[in-house]
Design a protein around this motif. Sequence first.
Motif, PDB file in Angstrom:
ATOM      1  N   GLY A  64       0.816  -1.211   0.000  1.00 37.65           N
ATOM      2  CA  GLY A  64       0.000   0.000   0.000  1.00 37.65           C
ATOM      3  C   GLY A  64       0.849   1.260   0.000  1.00 37.65           C
ATOM      4  N   ALA A  65       1.889   1.282   0.816  1.00 36.34           N
ATOM      5  CA  ALA A  65       2.770   2.451   0.867  1.00 36.34           C
ATOM      6  C   ALA A  65       3.486   2.636  -0.467  1.00 36.34           C
ATOM      7  CB  ALA A  65       3.782   2.295   1.999  1.00 36.34           C
ATOM      8  N   TYR A  66       3.920   1.548  -1.079  1.00 41.74           N
ATOM      9  CA  TYR A  66       4.595   1.641  -2.372  1.00 41.74           C
ATOM     10  C   TYR A  66       3.631   2.143  -3.452  1.00 41.74           C
ATOM     11  CZ  TYR A  66       7.525   0.492  -6.346  1.00 41.74           C
ATOM     12  OH  TYR A  66       8.262   0.566  -7.492  1.00 41.74           O
ATOM     13  N   ALA A  67       2.397   1.678  -3.413  1.00 40.64           N
ATOM     14  CA  ALA A  67       1.410   2.123  -4.401  1.00 40.64           C
ATOM     15  C   ALA A  67       1.138   3.617  -4.240  1.00 40.64           C
ATOM     16  CB  ALA A  67       0.122   1.326  -4.243  1.00 40.64           C
ATOM     17  N   ILE A  68       1.011   4.076  -3.006  1.00 37.99           N
ATOM     18  CA  ILE A  68       0.782   5.505  -2.762  1.00 37.99           C
ATOM     19  C   ILE A  68       1.987   6.320  -3.230  1.00 37.99           C
ATOM     20  CG2 ILE A  68       0.539   7.235  -0.923  1.00 37.99           C
ATOM     21  CD1 ILE A  68      -1.236   5.159   0.526  1.00 37.99           C
ATOM     22  N   TYR A  69       3.185   5.809  -2.969  1.00 44.77           N
ATOM     23  CA  TYR A  69       4.402   6.491  -3.423  1.00 44.77           C
ATOM     24  C   TYR A  69       4.423   6.625  -4.942  1.00 44.77           C
ATOM     25  CZ  TYR A  69       9.288   7.045  -4.751  1.00 44.77           C
ATOM     26  OH  TYR A  69      10.443   7.481  -5.333  1.00 44.77           O
ATOM     27  N   GLU A  70       4.129   5.528  -5.637  1.00 42.27           N
ATOM     28  CA  GLU A  70       4.138   5.556  -7.103  1.00 42.27           C
ATOM     29  C   GLU A  70       3.050   6.468  -7.650  1.00 42.27           C
ATOM     30  OE1 GLU A  70       6.289   4.383  -9.330  1.00 42.27           O
ATOM     31  OE2 GLU A  70       7.561   3.640  -7.713  1.00 42.27           O
ATOM     32  N   LEU A  71       1.876   6.481  -7.024  1.00 39.02           N
ATOM     33  CA  LEU A  71       0.819   7.387  -7.465  1.00 39.02           C
ATOM     34  C   LEU A  71       1.222   8.843  -7.262  1.00 39.02           C
ATOM     35  CD1 LEU A  71      -2.383   5.555  -6.190  1.00 39.02           C
ATOM     36  CD2 LEU A  71      -1.770   6.022  -8.570  1.00 39.02           C
ATOM     37  N   ALA A  72       1.841   9.143  -6.138  1.00 42.03           N
ATOM     38  CA  ALA A  72       2.297  10.509  -5.873  1.00 42.03           C
ATOM     39  C   ALA A  72       3.375  10.910  -6.865  1.00 42.03           C
ATOM     40  CB  ALA A  72       2.807  10.619  -4.443  1.00 42.03           C
ATOM     41  N   LYS A  73       4.291   9.983  -7.149  1.00 35.72           N
ATOM     42  CA  LYS A  73       5.359  10.267  -8.108  1.00 35.72           C
ATOM     43  C   LYS A  73       4.797  10.503  -9.510  1.00 35.72           C
ATOM     44  CE  LYS A  73       8.411   7.159  -9.510  1.00 35.72           C
ATOM     45  NZ  LYS A  73       9.484   6.145  -9.478  1.00 35.72           N
ATOM     46  N   ALA A  74       3.777   9.726  -9.885  1.00 37.52           N
ATOM     47  CA  ALA A  74       3.178   9.866 -11.204  1.00 37.52           C
ATOM     48  C   ALA A  74       2.331  11.137 -11.324  1.00 37.52           C
ATOM     49  CB  ALA A  74       2.330   8.652 -11.524  1.00 37.52           C
ATOM     50  N   SER A  75       1.799  11.596 -10.211  1.00 41.97           N
ATOM     51  CA  SER A  75       0.932  12.781 -10.279  1.00 41.97           C
ATOM     52  C   SER A  75       1.708  14.083 -10.351  1.00 41.97           C
ATOM     53  CB  SER A  75      -0.017  12.813  -9.083  1.00 41.97           C
ATOM     54  OG  SER A  75       0.730  12.953  -7.888  1.00 41.97           O
ATOM     55  N   PHE A  76       3.003  14.034 -10.096  1.00 40.91           N
ATOM     56  CA  PHE A  76       3.861  15.212 -10.209  1.00 40.91           C
ATOM     57  C   PHE A  76       4.985  14.899 -11.203  1.00 40.91           C
ATOM     58  CE2 PHE A  76       2.182  15.437  -5.839  1.00 40.91           C
ATOM     59  CZ  PHE A  76       1.501  16.642  -5.932  1.00 40.91           C
ATOM     60  N   PRO A  77       4.696  14.994 -12.494  1.00 40.86           N
ATOM     61  CA  PRO A  77       5.725  14.647 -13.487  1.00 40.86           C
ATOM     62  C   PRO A  77       6.909  15.614 -13.440  1.00 40.86           C
ATOM     63  CG  PRO A  77       3.802  15.565 -14.556  1.00 40.86           C
ATOM     64  CD  PRO A  77       3.471  15.446 -13.108  1.00 40.86           C
ATOM     65  N   LYS A  78       8.045  15.123 -13.893  1.00 44.64           N
ATOM     66  CA  LYS A  78       9.257  15.960 -13.923  1.00 44.64           C
ATOM     67  C   LYS A  78       9.108  17.058 -14.964  1.00 44.64           C
ATOM     68  CE  LYS A  78      12.485  12.371 -12.513  1.00 44.64           C
ATOM     69  NZ  LYS A  78      13.677  11.622 -12.864  1.00 44.64           N
ATOM     70  N   LYS A  79       9.660  18.202 -14.644  1.00 45.34           N
ATOM     71  CA  LYS A  79       9.621  19.310 -15.603  1.00 45.34           C
ATOM     72  C   LYS A  79      10.653  19.073 -16.680  1.00 45.34           C
ATOM     73  CE  LYS A  79       8.110  22.750 -12.302  1.00 45.34           C
ATOM     74  NZ  LYS A  79       8.420  24.026 -11.632  1.00 45.34           N
ATOM     75  N   GLN A  80      10.264  19.327 -17.921  1.00 48.99           N
ATOM     76  CA  GLN A  80      11.204  19.194 -19.022  1.00 48.99           C
ATOM     77  C   GLN A  80      11.842  20.545 -19.281  1.00 48.99           C
ATOM     78  OE1 GLN A  80       9.104  17.537 -22.303  1.00 48.99           O
ATOM     79  NE2 GLN A  80       8.738  15.599 -21.275  1.00 48.99           N
ATOM     80  N   ASP A  81      13.143  20.536 -19.448  1.00 44.60           N
ATOM     81  CA  ASP A  81      13.873  21.799 -19.678  1.00 44.60           C
ATOM     82  C   ASP A  81      13.719  22.308 -21.063  1.00 44.60           C
ATOM     83  OD1 ASP A  81      14.811  21.960 -17.081  1.00 44.60           O
ATOM     84  OD2 ASP A  81      16.544  20.688 -17.534  1.00 44.60           O
TER      85      ASP A  81
END
Length: 81
Positions: A64-81
């Motif tokens: 569950g913690a890993y799934a929440i982590y991955e969802l949080a990571k996916a919801s804030f995509p990296k900015k492209q330069d």
Amino acid sequence: MLRNMLRFRQIAQRTISTASRRHFENKVPEKQKLFQEDNGIPVHLKGGVADALLYRATMVLTVGAYAIYELAKASFPKKQD
């Protein structure tokens, strides 16, 4: 106040002196037999129902913690330069 301190000392001494007189049954040989028995059960589950529940709870919390982590990571995509 002094009377309370003396009373506390008496209680503490009584607790320490009575605790040393208690004799506990040695359950180590029984536990050794249980954990060394070759019955195909993994050692982390040989303790019974409590071990199975703790194992499952740990797995659920970890996934569950890993799934929440991955969802949080996916919801804030990296900015492209």
